[in-house]
Design a protein around this motif. Structure first.
Motif, mmCIF file in Angstrom:
data_model
loop_
_atom_site.group_PDB
_atom_site.id
_atom_site.type_symbol
_atom_site.label_atom_id
_atom_site.label_comp_id
_atom_site.label_asym_id
_atom_site.label_seq_id
_atom_site.Cartn_x
_atom_site.Cartn_y
_atom_site.Cartn_z
ATOM 1 N N ASN A 28 5.079 13.202 -2.428
ATOM 2 C CA ASN A 28 5.881 12.067 -2.898
ATOM 3 C C ASN A 28 7.198 11.902 -2.136
ATOM 4 O O ASN A 28 8.020 11.055 -2.514
ATOM 5 N N GLU A 52 -2.795 9.771 -5.870
ATOM 6 C CA GLU A 52 -2.457 9.107 -7.126
ATOM 7 C C GLU A 52 -1.647 7.858 -6.806
ATOM 8 O O GLU A 52 -1.050 7.753 -5.736
ATOM 9 N N ALA A 55 4.484 5.686 -7.474
ATOM 10 C CA ALA A 55 5.350 5.186 -8.533
ATOM 11 C C ALA A 55 6.362 4.183 -7.991
ATOM 12 O O ALA A 55 6.879 4.340 -6.872
ATOM 13 N N LYS A 56 6.623 3.143 -8.758
ATOM 14 C CA LYS A 56 7.668 2.161 -8.466
ATOM 15 C C LYS A 56 7.514 1.522 -7.083
ATOM 16 O O LYS A 56 8.491 1.286 -6.368
#
Length: 285
Positions: A28, A52, A55-56
């Motif tokens: 990430n 996955e 995020a954001k």
């Protein structure tokens, strides 16, 4: 919900408008800054592949987050070859990882399409790129070895060796390039992963295959120049090796820091890389 890469390619190949960037997200760290960088360069389609959903992630036209097993040892091979097979023939494709940043000559003032058009006119279907290792200056403050604001890199210590085929014959216009953290900490790097050259930009073509060592099945794609003059090269400024060295069990307790007497501050300018000979504009760009 994010779509799987292969499912996207099967049903949406018309959306693959070049130039295309594939960003392989292994963790990430600095995913958003990596995507912002390729957007700024002018890539029209950006595929952020990750195990996955990211995020954001900003909803930007042409940016797609697609699910893919990027932790597989040959993730780059599988992802790039899948996109190559689905994209229109002749599309320019870039591939890199999160926390990696592409530079090419005069990239502050020229868009990626301009550089690729020049290469096409030079009858080049690939751009040799050097992976320049970036690292944070102080691992006590930056334990993951990543700092965009204080990034450092090696200003010397790069060299090339003649590349040989399986029969031991030196190959025409091909070299194995070395340097950076892979050279200074080679005892922690498998021999097969010590090269810093990567064909990071190439034109898609039917039956073309990326190989595990970042070379292509067509040997002309692996050359550093055309037969008649020097060709443009690019650079990929990358935190990837630094991240690996501070996380891998065999090296993380053995390396107190990466800074040495030949470290210098990375200025995030293509001109700095050209001044040090870490990429070149060719003869007429």
């Amino acid at each position: 919900m994010a779509e799987h890469l292969q499912h996207f390619l099967n049903g949406n190949s018309k959306l693959l408008v070049g130039p295309i960037a594939i960003i392989i997200c292994e963790d990430n760290i600095e995913i958003h800054s990596t995507l912002d960088h390729v957007c700024m360069l002018g890539f029209r389609t950006i595929l952020a592949v990750s195990p996955e959903p990211v995020a954001k992630l900003n909803k930007t036209e042409g940016v797609y987050n697609l699910l893919f097993d990027t932790r597989h040892p040959h993730a780059h091979v599988n992802a790039v070859n899948a996109v190559n097979a689905a994209a229109p023939a002749g599309s320019w494709i870039y591939y890199g990882y999160n926390a990696e940043y592409l530079f090419f000559p005069f990239s502050e003032t020229r868009r990626i399409a301009e550089m690729l058009a020049f290469n096409a006119e030079e009858r080049r279907s690939a751009v040799l790129s050097y992976v320049i290792d970036l690292y944070a200056p102080d691992l006590s403050r930056f334990p993951n070895a990543v700092s965009l604001e204080e990034a450092m890199f090696d200003r010397i210590g790069y060299y090339a060796l003649g590349r040989k085929d399986p029969d031991g014959k030196v190959m025409e216009r091909q070299l194995d390039f070395h340097g950076g953290l892979r050279w200074r900490f080679e005892e922690f790097i498998p021999e097969s992963r010590r090269r810093i050259d990567r064909i990071a930009l190439f034109r898609s073509r039917e039956s073309l295959k990326l190989l595990p060592d970042h070379r292509f099945s067509d040997e002309e794609y692996n050359t550093y120049a055309c037969p008649w003059h020097n060709s443009l090269t690019a650079a990929v400024a990358s935190f990837r090796v630094a991240k690996a060295l501070v996380n891998n069990p065999g090296s993380r307790d053995e390396i107190p820091g990466f800074t040495w007497r030949n470290s210098c501050r990375f200025e995030w300018r293509a001109q700095q890389l050209m001044d040090l000979g870490l990429m070149e504009p060719g003869q007429w760009y």
